[in-house]
Design a protein around this motif. Structure first.
Motif, PDB file in Angstrom:
ATOM      1  N   ARG A 192       0.840  -1.192   0.000  1.00  0.00           N
ATOM      2  CA  ARG A 192       0.000   0.000   0.000  1.00  0.00           C
ATOM      3  C   ARG A 192       0.883   1.254   0.000  1.00  0.00           C
ATOM      4  N   VAL A 193       0.571   2.208  -0.861  1.00  0.00           N
ATOM      5  CA  VAL A 193       1.340   3.452  -0.894  1.00  0.00           C
ATOM      6  C   VAL A 193       1.042   4.251   0.380  1.00  0.00           C
ATOM      7  N   ALA A 194       2.085   4.530   1.157  1.00  0.00           N
ATOM      8  CA  ALA A 194       1.896   5.316   2.379  1.00  0.00           C
ATOM      9  C   ALA A 194       2.293   6.773   2.152  1.00  0.00           C
ATOM     10  N   VAL A 195       3.276   6.969   1.248  1.00  0.00           N
ATOM     11  CA  VAL A 195       3.751   8.324   0.967  1.00  0.00           C
ATOM     12  C   VAL A 195       3.970   8.429  -0.533  1.00  0.00           C
ATOM     13  N   TYR A 220       0.400   8.522  -7.818  1.00  0.00           N
ATOM     14  CA  TYR A 220      -0.202   7.604  -6.858  1.00  0.00           C
ATOM     15  C   TYR A 220      -0.864   8.394  -5.740  1.00  0.00           C
ATOM     16  N   ARG A 221      -1.811   7.718  -5.107  1.00  0.00           N
ATOM     17  CA  ARG A 221      -2.449   8.338  -3.955  1.00  0.00           C
ATOM     18  C   ARG A 221      -2.259   7.444  -2.747  1.00  0.00           C
ATOM     19  N   HIS A 222      -2.346   8.053  -1.604  1.00  0.00           N
ATOM     20  CA  HIS A 222      -2.237   7.310  -0.355  1.00  0.00           C
ATOM     21  C   HIS A 222      -3.220   6.141  -0.386  1.00  0.00           C
ATOM     22  N   GLY A 223      -2.752   4.943  -0.136  1.00  0.00           N
ATOM     23  CA  GLY A 223      -3.642   3.783  -0.086  1.00  0.00           C
ATOM     24  C   GLY A 223      -3.667   2.972  -1.375  1.00  0.00           C
TER      25      GLY A 223
END
Ligand code: ATP
Length: 373
Positions: free
Chosen positions: A311-314, A343-346
């Motif tokens: 999951r993208v956190a930053v 990308y977006r958070h999550g």
């Protein structure tokens, strides 16, 4: 021009170690270093690691506790600072406010009794070299930070030193000015070809300017090598983490054996990274170690990727590059990508890791564990 040799140099202050951590209370601890003729050497390390103290001992402004310093064949420990043929440019500009820039540059030549005609020629030559001819009639108070720094360096080199010492000369400048002065210093070094020692805590500055970098921590030299050597082949975790922006990802891992392969695994994470075969003689099932991998050796996998979903956190968009942070257990792992996706958070990405580019560090000592080849 000359080479500079530092042999088993120690410095102990009465109250050292009270404010900053050191090893055995030495601000500088058994430092050995040789800077070759015409070489540009950066002393790099965090605040309090002994860079300035080293520079001041070379300049003769600080007493040496133990050890020797040579310029060429001459041992300079007992020479007066003015007899060491050294030019000094410190972060403080230390100009004489009532004197013009011209007189500031000429000051030391006059003190040495250099003939008036020669002084004029040398001041104008140096001003031309430092691109500060138009400043010669100005008073220091009127100068910008970058201009002051040019004059500061001009004063250091007008005496034609054998060794040029610079202590964080760009630290007062803002980002853009720093960048342009960095280019100026590089150009200057090539033009005057003077052996130079440059103190900085900015790894980017050291990497871009120096022929070789001496990385210090707690008064102790960690590694002395070319920028590529310290980047690609760090001797320990400290150097690996200090060089590179964003820094190397360094995570604690447990190696597991699965059939004939070994994998790095991480607490509270499904991520598995194949251990390169060259480490197989160093690891075993259950082996605890630190694994390091640079952000550019991680990738976002394509649609067919078998990389672990993370999951993208930053997400940081820096224009020419993008940085993605994913959580691996309690660690944040950063990767750099040039792909245009925002990308977006999550968001979920498939994280691919170039296991061949991993480094291993001893859990206790931080020393690099080298592979067989
Ligand atoms: P910075 O980047 O903050 O200038 P540095 O790497 O140049 O740090 P030094 O200034 O050389 O580090 O300091 C090394 C150690 O010696 C530190 O623990 C510092 O507190 C101590 N120290 C430096 N100068 C003195 C002094 N005059 N008296 C006592 N201790 C000192």
């Amino acid at each position: 021009m000359a080479n500079l040799t530092i042999k088993n140099l120690f410095k102990r202050y009465d109250n050292v170690g009270k404010k900053t951590k050191t090893v055995n209370d030495y601000a500088v601890n058994d430092l050995c270093l040789t800077c070759n003729d015409g070489e540009f050497v950066a002393l790099l390390g965090p605040s309090g690691c002994g860079k300035t103290t080293t520079l001041r001992m070379i300049a003769g402004l600080e007493e040496i506790t133990k050890g020797d310093i040579y310029i060429g064949e001459t041992r300079i420990n007992d020479l007066h600072p003015k007899d060491r043929h050294i030019g000094l440019a410190f972060e403080d500009y230390a100009m004489y406010p009532p004197l013009t820039v011209y007189d500031n540059i000429a000051f030391n030549l006059r003190a040495k009794g250099v003939a008036k005609g020669e002084i004029d020629g040398r001041v104008r030559d140096i001003a031309k070299l430092m691109h500060c001819e138009e400043l010669l009639d100005m008073m220091p108070v009127k100068l910008s930070g970058g201009q002051k720094q040019r004059v500061n360096i001009a004063r250091a080199i007008v005496r034609r030193p054998e060794i040029l010492l610079m202590d964080e000369p760009l630290s007062h400048l803002d980002g853009k000015m720093r960048q342009s002065m960095r280019v100026e210093i590089k150009r200057l070094h090539i033009e005057i070809n003077c052996t130079s020692v440059y103190v900085t805590h900015d790894q980017l500055e050291a990497m871009s300017l120096a022929d070789r970098i001496a990385i210090m921590d707690l008064g102790v030299l960690q590694q002395f090598g070319t920028p590529m050597e310290v980047y690609d082949d760090p001797v320990n975790e400290f150097v690996a983490a200090f060089i590179g922006e964003p820094p190397m990802n360094i995570l604690e891992t447990t190696v597991i054996k699965d059939e004939n392969d070994f994998f790095f695994t991480f607490a509270e994470s499904e991520l598995r990274i194949l251990v390169p075969a060259r480490y197989y003689s160093k690891v075993r099932d259950g082996f605890r170690v630190k694994m390091g991998v640079r952000p550019m050796d991680l990738y976002v996998g394509g649609p067919e990727s078998k990389g672990n979903p993370e999951r993208v956190a930053v997400f940081e968009n820096l224009g020419d590059e993008r940085r993605i942070g994913v959580r691996v257990g309690e660690h944040m792992m950063m990767l750099i990508t040039n792909d245009e996706t925002r990308y977006r958070h999550g968001d979920i990405i498939r994280l691919e890791v170039n296991g061949e580019k991993t480094h291993l560090f001893d859990l206790e000592t931080g020393d690099r564990i080298r592979s067989d080849r």
